[in-house]
Each structure stands twice: as C-alpha cells, then as structure tokens.
Design an enzyme around this catalytic site. Structure first.
Site, PDB file in Angstrom:
ATOM      1  N   LYS A 388      47.320  46.084  46.504  1.00  0.00           N
ATOM      2  CA  LYS A 388      46.115  45.473  45.939  1.00  0.00           C
ATOM      3  C   LYS A 388      45.420  44.716  47.056  1.00  0.00           C
ATOM      4  O   LYS A 388      46.066  44.009  47.821  1.00  0.00           O
ATOM      5  CB  LYS A 388      46.480  44.508  44.813  1.00  0.00           C
ATOM      6  CG  LYS A 388      45.354  43.554  44.415  1.00  0.00           C
ATOM      7  CD  LYS A 388      45.837  42.418  43.528  1.00  0.00           C
ATOM      8  CE  LYS A 388      44.774  41.336  43.382  1.00  0.00           C
ATOM      9  NZ  LYS A 388      45.186  40.236  42.498  1.00  0.00           N
ATOM     10  N   ILE A 483      44.145  47.370  38.756  1.00  0.00           N
ATOM     11  CA  ILE A 483      45.329  46.529  38.584  1.00  0.00           C
ATOM     12  C   ILE A 483      45.061  45.511  37.474  1.00  0.00           C
ATOM     13  O   ILE A 483      45.786  44.553  37.292  1.00  0.00           O
ATOM     14  CB  ILE A 483      45.739  45.859  39.909  1.00  0.00           C
ATOM     15  CG1 ILE A 483      47.189  45.399  39.857  1.00  0.00           C
ATOM     16  CG2 ILE A 483      44.797  44.730  40.294  1.00  0.00           C
ATOM     17  CD1 ILE A 483      47.800  45.062  41.202  1.00  0.00           C
ATOM     18  N   TRP A 484      43.959  45.733  36.738  1.00  0.00           N
ATOM     19  CA  TRP A 484      43.603  44.937  35.548  1.00  0.00           C
ATOM     20  C   TRP A 484      43.303  43.476  35.868  1.00  0.00           C
ATOM     21  O   TRP A 484      43.458  42.611  35.014  1.00  0.00           O
ATOM     22  CB  TRP A 484      44.720  45.028  34.493  1.00  0.00           C
ATOM     23  CG  TRP A 484      45.107  46.432  34.161  1.00  0.00           C
ATOM     24  CD1 TRP A 484      44.416  47.329  33.408  1.00  0.00           C
ATOM     25  CD2 TRP A 484      46.305  47.118  34.576  1.00  0.00           C
ATOM     26  NE1 TRP A 484      45.083  48.528  33.327  1.00  0.00           N
ATOM     27  CE2 TRP A 484      46.256  48.425  34.037  1.00  0.00           C
ATOM     28  CE3 TRP A 484      47.411  46.750  35.341  1.00  0.00           C
ATOM     29  CZ2 TRP A 484      47.263  49.361  34.240  1.00  0.00           C
ATOM     30  CZ3 TRP A 484      48.409  47.685  35.555  1.00  0.00           C
ATOM     31  CH2 TRP A 484      48.343  48.968  35.007  1.00  0.00           C
ATOM     32  N   HIS A 485      42.825  43.200  37.085  1.00  0.00           N
ATOM     33  CA  HIS A 485      42.525  41.828  37.476  1.00  0.00           C
ATOM     34  C   HIS A 485      41.010  41.622  37.519  1.00  0.00           C
ATOM     35  O   HIS A 485      40.453  41.219  38.524  1.00  0.00           O
ATOM     36  CB  HIS A 485      43.160  41.507  38.838  1.00  0.00           C
ATOM     37  CG  HIS A 485      44.652  41.479  38.796  1.00  0.00           C
ATOM     38  ND1 HIS A 485      45.425  41.333  39.930  1.00  0.00           N
ATOM     39  CD2 HIS A 485      45.525  41.582  37.756  1.00  0.00           C
ATOM     40  CE1 HIS A 485      46.707  41.349  39.586  1.00  0.00           C
ATOM     41  NE2 HIS A 485      46.787  41.502  38.272  1.00  0.00           N
ATOM     42  N   TYR A 486      40.356  41.869  36.387  1.00  0.00           N
ATOM     43  CA  TYR A 486      38.905  41.723  36.318  1.00  0.00           C
ATOM     44  C   TYR A 486      38.516  40.245  36.432  1.00  0.00           C
ATOM     45  O   TYR A 486      39.194  39.362  35.901  1.00  0.00           O
ATOM     46  CB  TYR A 486      38.371  42.257  34.986  1.00  0.00           C
ATOM     47  CG  TYR A 486      39.093  43.468  34.456  1.00  0.00           C
ATOM     48  CD1 TYR A 486      39.173  44.637  35.213  1.00  0.00           C
ATOM     49  CD2 TYR A 486      39.700  43.449  33.203  1.00  0.00           C
ATOM     50  CE1 TYR A 486      39.848  45.749  34.727  1.00  0.00           C
ATOM     51  CE2 TYR A 486      40.369  44.556  32.708  1.00  0.00           C
ATOM     52  CZ  TYR A 486      40.446  45.701  33.482  1.00  0.00           C
ATOM     53  OH  TYR A 486      41.112  46.793  33.006  1.00  0.00           O
TER      54      TYR A 486
END
Length: 548
Positions: A388, A483-486
């Site tokens: 990431k 990685i769903w880290h909006y």
C-alpha cells in the site's frame, strides 16, 4: 517426508478443514445492545436531542459514547448488528463477508465498483468498517498531525488512543506465515525491527489487532459499553435521507435535525435542542453523498439535479482518495493457519508491506479421466503479499447516481494519476520481490521437476525484470485494487474548518475520514476511533465554556 507423502497429508488437512468452514457458533448478545440499541421503528416519529450522529461506524460509536456523558445523544446507523452475523465475529469470516456483499440492504458490506473498474465495499453495520476489516491497528504517523489541517492537542490525542486501546486492542500471536513474513522483511532490509508496538515507526513491526486471543473480533461498537445508557439511543436500520435546515439571523443556514426512515418505511424527524449539532460520521462515501442530497454542495451541480441549494460549498465530493493496493498471491507448499494482517513493513520509500493467509474454495471439474471430483469444493490456503502506498497524491471525486441515499454514488479515485504515486508503487512492488527472494520464505516454495524451489503464483506474478521501471509501473496500473482506506470528499479547509464544522453552515459538523486529505498511515481505523473520542471530549469542553 517425501514430496508425494507431504502432498497427501496436505490434502487430508485441507479436506478436514473444508468440513470445518462455515461452522457457526452462537454469539452472545453484548450488554450494550440490551441497554441502548433499538430498531429504528421503535423510536418516536419526532424527538429532540442535543447531538444527532449520522453513522454508527468507526468514528461515530466512540463519539456518541463520549458525548453521552454530558448530553442527550442519538446515533443513527443504516445497517444492523454485527454480533447477529457470525462471519463478522471471526477472522475466518473476513473473505466471506466481502464475497457475499450485495447491493440490497441485508449485507453488512455494501459493494460498489468505482469508475476506475476496481471492486470496493463500504461498511453497512453498527461498528461500520471496523466490523468488516482485517483488524489491524496502528496509530497515525507523526507527519499526519502536521499535515491534516487540524490543530491537535497531542496530549488528548494520546489519551484518546489509549481509551480505545484499553477496550478493544490486543497483541496478536504470530503463526508460521506471519513469523516468516516478519523475518523476510528483515532479510529484505526493512529495518530496524521494532517488535510489538502500536506506534508508527519506520522498519518492521507487529501491530495491534482488534481480534482477541480467541479470534473474536472487537469493533468500535464495543466502545458503546462506556456510554451513559440513560443519555443515548442507538438506532439500527435507520436510513437518514436528508438533513434539515432553517434560516438564521446571520444569514447562514442552520441544521435543525434529520429525516430518517425505518424498515417499515415510516419517516421520523430527529430534531435538535438549543445549541445542539448534527454530526455526520457516515464515512468518505456517505457523508459527501448526504450533504449533496441535502443541498450542501456546488450550486450548479445541485441545480442540475433539481436539488434546492441550501448552501454553495464547491468542493463537496472532491479530493476523494483511496490508497492503491498491489501485490501477488501464492499457493504455499505447506498448510498453514488462517491469518489476517499482523505484521507490517514500513519502508522509507513511501510504501507499506503487509500479508495475509486465507482459506478459499477451489472447485474441481465434476469428473476427469482419472478421478471423480468431490461434491463439495476443496479449500486451499493462499497467501497474499501486498504493498500500500502512503498518501496518496492522486485524488478523485464523487457524484450522485440517484436521489435515493440507499444507492451508491458514482466514485472515481483516479489511481496513479500522479507520477509520485507510481514511483511509490514501484518501490513497494520491488520490495515485495526482495521479500519473495529472501531465505525466510524458502520453505513455502515447491520443488520443480529439476529439484529447484519456486513459488506457485495464483494470478499475475511480478515482472521478471524488476529493474525495468516501465514494466513495473505498468504492473502497478494493471493490478491495482483497493485496500478500503477511503478518505476525503469533505476535506479540511475546503468543506470543513479546523473544528470540523461545515463552512458557512451552523450546527453541522463532520467527524469521520472524509475530512482527511491524507491517510493516517498503515491503517486508518485506529485514528478514526481516536478522532471520535477526541472530538467528543473537545465538544464537551466547548459546551462547558458556552454554558458558563
């Protein structure tokens, strides 16, 4: 043990494991549910509160718990209860939760596909994304506090982190794969070794976990245990459809409450008492969407939808970010335990390296020339190494797809639009190559016909020549996933001020990841839970001065 014998033992273990997958145990109802959580249909059609929190997620639950010690609070969550779904409670259910997500209202993860073509999901359950994520817990890097646009009291920041950690954070026990990955990072030069720490530190470390020693998940909803029950209502299956406003003497609109619907389709009005606030904690997707639907946003855009303009705020939905994830997946040569992220390599070149091992179904053909396939699939362990990037710098935007708040908005993240993000991805994927080449991972390779050890890849491997920058950059773009880290969409300085109040609107604040223009570090959930606690304490202090 010979290769053929080892494979038979491996197959026997996998078949045994396959009979265990899906076993569901009874989950005891948490005490906070009995004390303060109710179905939205049980609430009166109109009621008054000091604080109305839209979203019972990662930040919303600690925020509500804190405010309840001084004020009457309502927390409105559009989803249901996490403990009612066994897949949410165990590590083994992580992939199942994401793979079974549906657009209807009955799944705790709501899927969507960005215009970049990347599948995504957002939390739709009490606890929010802390109830569906991989459980990794790590504090923000120190630069985050100077770059976030907020004026932090770092003593209160530290105490807020500690409040969260005392309740729901645990030291993980490393299994064979996570231990090998830790050693491989050190072999690849991701130094120093920092051991177990919750702090962000360059090098290799073991982070915290919201899964306890028995493998049970703990979420931000658990923090409601520390609320004052007599002062808080937490409503599930409460879909906030609009924010309500009135004109004020100053000329700025003032939030007066919210309109929400319950499962039966009935509408409820939750209204503010004097000096109260509506606080959006619906996340980087939900908060800007709800602002737009309520008439807060770019004037011309709202008018094109026929939405009455309450206040012109041009950057609502803009500067939206998602940290890109790239990596590879391998089939290891030996069975191993299921594990989610526990170890991280924090490089000095803008990339974070993590890994997980998961058991997935592998469906064989119904019948071949040599063997009849079993009626149920086999389950194979696969391991994924991911990179990431920090930041990122590339940003996107969000726009409406429907006037119905239940319908996901249209989202574009514009991954790798900025060359710095590409460079960071190349650095991270090259480091994955070094990790794969380390001695620490030799035991997870298969022997080929020539007796040489090699990995079996599931999906695309890294380019053979990792010195070739253009091929590595192309690999980054071709294999990008979330990685769903909006974060972003209501960024500090553009939509909210340094106190997270919506600029030009009274009695409306946003406390969630939508206000961040930069990701806090390896995983944002620690900082979002801290944010909820921090601003709860901050508001109590502000109101204390106000009421004197």
């Amino acid at each position: 043990m010979g290769g053929a014998t080892r494979k038979k033992v491996y197959l026997a273990i996998l078949i045994l494991y396959s009979t265990m997958i899906g076993c569901k145990s009874e989950v005891e109802t948490p005490s906070y549910v009995k004390k303060m959580v109710m179905n939205a249909s049980e609430l009166p059609l109109e009621d008054y509160y000091d604080y109305i929190i839209v979203g019972g997620g990662t930040a919303g639950c600690p925020l509500g718990a804190t405010l309840s010690h001084a004020f009457r609070v309502l927390v409105l969550e559009r989803g249901g209860l996490p403990h009612s779904n066994p897949n949410l409670i165990t590590q083994e259910g992580f992939l199942t939760t994401l793979l079974t997500a549906n657009a209807a209202l009955d799944s705790p993860a709501q899927p969507f596909i960005s215009e970049d073509g990347v599948p995504n999901a957002r939390g739709r359950v009490l606890g929010g994304s802390s109830a569906i994520n991989a459980g990794f817990y790590s504090r923000a890097h120190h630069d985050f506090f100077s770059r976030s646009g907020l004026s932090w009291d770092l003593d209160i920041v530290n105490r807020s982190y500690q409040w969260v950690e005392k309740q729901i954070v645990f030291k993980p026990r490393l299994n064979s794969w996570q231990s090998a990955f830790r050693n491989a990072l050190l072999d690849a030069g991701v130094n120093p070794y920092n051991g177990f720490t919750l702090d962000h530190a360059i090098g290799t470390k073991i982070g915290g976990s919201t899964f306890d020693a028995s493998g049970t998940r703990h979420t931000s909803a658990d923090l409601l245990l520390h609320a004052k029950p007599s002062n808080i209502n937490v409503a599930v299956y409460a879909t906030v459809e609009r924010l309500l406003f009135a004109a004020s003497v100053s000329g700025n609109p003032t939030a007066t409450g919210v309109l929400f619907s319950d499962q039966t389709g009935r509408y409820h009005h939750a209204m503010l008492r004097q000096h109260g606030e509506v606080i959006l904690s619906a996340g980087a997707i939900g908060s800007p969407q709800l602002l737009l639907l309520s008439g807060i946003g770019p004037r011309s855009y709202l008018s094109s939808w026929g939405i009455p303009v309450v206040h012109h705020v041009p950057y609502v939905g803009h500067f939206l970010y998602d940290n890109p994830r790239n990596g590879i997946t391998i089939l290891p040569s030996q069975p191993m335990e299921h594990s989610l992220i526990q170890v991280v390599g924090i490089t000095d070149s803008g990339a974070y390296l993590e890994t997980a091992s998961n058991v997935i179904p592998f469906a064989l053909p119904r019948q071949t020339v040599f063997v009849r396939a079993p009626s149920s699939p086999l389950y194979l362990t696969v391991t994924t190494l991911i990179s990431k990037i920090s930041g990122p710098i590339s940003s996107g935007f969000l726009r409406l797809a429907s006037m119905d708040v239940r319908v996901n908005p249209v989202v574009r993240f514009n991954y790798f639009n900025n060359r710095v993000d590409v460079e960071r991805c190349v650095n991270g994927t090259r480091k994955i190559g070094e990790v794969l080449g380390s001695r620490a991972l030799n035991d997870f390779k298969f022997r080929n016909w020539l007796g040489e050890r090699e990995f079996i890849f599931v999906g695309p491997p890294l380019p053979p020549d990792q010195r070739d920058y253009s091929r590595m950059a192309e690999f980054c773009r071709r294999t990008v996933s979330t990685i769903w880290h909006y974060h972003g969409g209501c960024v500090v300085g553009r939509v909210v001020d340094s106190n997270l109040k919506v600029i030009g609107v009274s009695s409306l604040r946003i406390v969630d990841g939508s206000v961040f223009g930069v990701s806090p570090g390896t995983n944002p959930q620690a900082t979002l839970m801290m944010l909820g606690r921090y601003f709860g304490l901050k508001i109590i202090r502000e109101r204390g001065k106000l009421d004197e």
